[in-house]
Design an enzyme around this catalytic site. Structure first.
Site, short mmCIF file in Angstrom:
data_model
loop_
_atom_site.label_atom_id
_atom_site.label_comp_id
_atom_site.label_asym_id
_atom_site.label_seq_id
_atom_site.Cartn_x
_atom_site.Cartn_y
_atom_site.Cartn_z
N LYS A 25 -13.35 -0.71 5.50
CA LYS A 25 -13.83 -1.52 4.38
C LYS A 25 -14.91 -2.50 4.81
O LYS A 25 -15.94 -2.62 4.16
CB LYS A 25 -12.67 -2.31 3.75
CG LYS A 25 -11.40 -1.52 3.51
CD LYS A 25 -11.56 -0.53 2.39
CE LYS A 25 -10.32 0.09 1.85
NZ LYS A 25 -9.33 0.77 2.57
N ASP A 55 -0.91 -5.62 9.78
CA ASP A 55 -1.88 -4.65 9.26
C ASP A 55 -3.07 -5.40 8.68
O ASP A 55 -2.95 -6.10 7.68
CB ASP A 55 -1.18 -3.80 8.17
CG ASP A 55 -2.08 -2.68 7.65
OD1 ASP A 55 -3.19 -2.52 8.18
OD2 ASP A 55 -1.66 -1.99 6.70
N ALA A 99 -6.65 -4.79 7.18
CA ALA A 99 -7.56 -3.74 6.70
C ALA A 99 -8.76 -4.30 5.96
O ALA A 99 -9.65 -3.54 5.56
CB ALA A 99 -6.80 -2.77 5.80
N TRP A 146 0.87 -1.17 0.00
CA TRP A 146 0.00 0.00 0.00
C TRP A 146 0.92 1.23 0.00
O TRP A 146 1.80 1.35 0.87
CB TRP A 146 -0.86 -0.04 1.26
CG TRP A 146 -1.79 1.10 1.44
CD1 TRP A 146 -2.65 1.63 0.52
CD2 TRP A 146 -1.99 1.84 2.65
NE1 TRP A 146 -3.37 2.65 1.08
CE2 TRP A 146 -2.98 2.80 2.38
CE3 TRP A 146 -1.44 1.78 3.93
CZ2 TRP A 146 -3.43 3.70 3.36
CZ3 TRP A 146 -1.87 2.66 4.89
CH2 TRP A 146 -2.86 3.62 4.60
C1 LMR Z 1 -6.62 1.95 -1.15
O1 LMR Z 1 -5.51 1.42 -1.10
O2 LMR Z 1 -7.21 2.20 -2.21
C2 LMR Z 1 -7.32 2.26 0.13
O3 LMR Z 1 -6.65 1.69 1.21
C3 LMR Z 1 -7.60 3.70 0.29
C4 LMR Z 1 -6.43 4.48 0.77
O4 LMR Z 1 -6.53 5.14 1.81
O5 LMR Z 1 -5.39 4.48 0.09
#
Ligand code: LMR
Length: 392
Positions: free
Chosen positions: A242, A207, A209, A127
């Site tokens: 989410k 993590d 999410a 990410w």
């Molecule tokens: C994403 O990766 O699209 C989501 O986790 C939103 C974000 O905050 O980046």
């Protein structure tokens, strides 16, 4: 003084939301930022959340301050879903609310730093905000390869990273539904990772999410639970943005696992102090709504049903993409059926990604990441045809 500032590029992922909104083509497809969409392309508020919000409107009697730990009713009600029935591990785990999963990751990294961490090992691609958070804290980044070319998690790379980690290191792992690849560690790989972490002085940051959006609510945290069973200490960043569809309400939690129960107060006092100096206390509304849901059997069932519907729809899209493998060879579409969550990475060049946007009004991240949930029966054929066009 402000004249000293240099312009910063906007966050690429968030900039994509704007670009898509400004595109006037009616058949445009948004595969950018990670939000769930229904088969009609909508991101509705969960019925369970609507029910909980109504109760908050009717029954909430104060909006006075809570502490930096936020709504502990929410934090404690969520914990058994993450950690199982012994959710405090005999008094060794305690959580606090954070502004979204980002707040949780930020606080996890800052807490590790306060405890002496200088470096973070993490699998890449990751990410993008992980790296931005580590840079902002001036933690040294030690990236390792997350996945092999054949589309499997690279166990050797993570084991080597753990083996090289020192007592001044942390190792960040995605709990499930890896963002951006969708490639998770298998159960056997998690056991090997747990063993390696048990023999390492590094602090794991886990993590989570996307719990419930991969293989199932319990299945998605089985790897994390195997790790927590094997090691003395960890910090766990958790997001409800989410799996409760609360994106803009920013609902997250940081859980801290101490080696011994009597060490927990010291650890959480540090996290509280860091939170107080950053955001003082987290926004209340979303966490309160999740608490209302999890304390009510009917609302909990409604939430679980809605979550399962999301999960199954994304599995269906993955199957459809995998079935198109022959139509667009070379992109590894067949492998998508074995991956999890909202995301997959397609090996497209920058030019091909740009062509998808300019020629076909299809918006995906510059890394080649697509949001699986942006596809549905009404646009998946267009997407596959567009892939064939830009790669042909
Ligand atoms: C994403 O990766 O699209 C989501 O986790 C939103 C974000 O905050 O980046």
């Amino acid at each position: 003084m402000l004249n000293n500032l240099k312009a910063q590029a906007p966050d690429a992922l968030l900039a994509l939301i704007k670009l898509h909104a400004e595109d006037e083509r009616s058949d445009k497809i948004d595969l950018g930022v990670g939000v769930y969409r229904t088969g009609d392309g909508d991101t509705p508020v969960f019925a369970a959340i609507k029910g909980a919000e109504q109760r908050l409107v009717d029954q909430q009697d104060s909006k006075s301050y809570l502490g930096p730990e936020g709504d502990m009713g929410f934090v404690n009600a969520m914990a058994p879903y993450v950690f199982g029935s012994d959710a405090t591990k005999g008094g060794r785990i305690q959580g606090m609310q954070t502004p979204g999963g980002t707040g949780a990751v930020r606080l996890a990294a800052a807490l590790a730093q306060a405890a002496g961490a200088k470096r973070v090992h993490f699998g890449v691609p990751s990410w993008p905000n992980h790296a931005q958070i580590f840079d902002d804290l001036e933690l040294e980044k030690a990236p390792f390869t997350h996945a092999t070319d054949s589309g499997e998690a690279d166990l050797d790379a993570v084991l080597n990273a753990i083996a090289s980690a020192t007592a001044e290191d942390t190792v960040l792992l995605h709990g499930c539904c890896h963002n951006p690849t969708g490639i998770d560690y298998t159960a056997e790989q998690w056991v090997a990772i747990a063993d390696a972490l048990a023999n390492s002085p590094a602090l794991p940051i886990l993590d989570i999410a996307y719990q419930g959006l991969g293989r199932g609510l319990e299945e998605d945290v089985a790897g994390v639970r195997a790790v927590l069973k094997a090691i003395p200490q960890a910090v766990i960043a958790y997001s409800c943005d989410k799996n409760f569809g609360m994106y803009r309400d920013r609902v997250g939690a940081l859980y801290m696992m101490a080696e011994k129960p009597d060490q927990l107060a010291t650890i959480t006092s540090n996290a509280n102090a860091l939170a107080r100096a950053s955001w003082s206390m987290p926004p209340d509304h979303g966490g309160a709504a999740v608490r209302v849901i999890l304390r009510d059997a009917d609302l909990t069932k409604l939430w679980l049903d809605e979550l399962e519907t999301m999960r199954l729809r994304m599995r269906d899209v993955r199957e459809q993409l995998a079935a198109a493998d022959n139509a667009v060879p070379g992109l590894g579409l067949a492998g998508l059926a074995d991956q999890n969550g909202l995301f997959a990475i397609l090996p497209l060049s920058k030019d091909q990604i740009q062509d998808m946007r300019s020629k076909h009004a299809i918006y995906m991240a510059g890394s080649g990441r697509i949001n699986i949930a942006g596809l549905h029966d009404g646009n998946i054929e267009k997407f596959i045809n567009a892939l064939a066009d830009v790669t042909g």
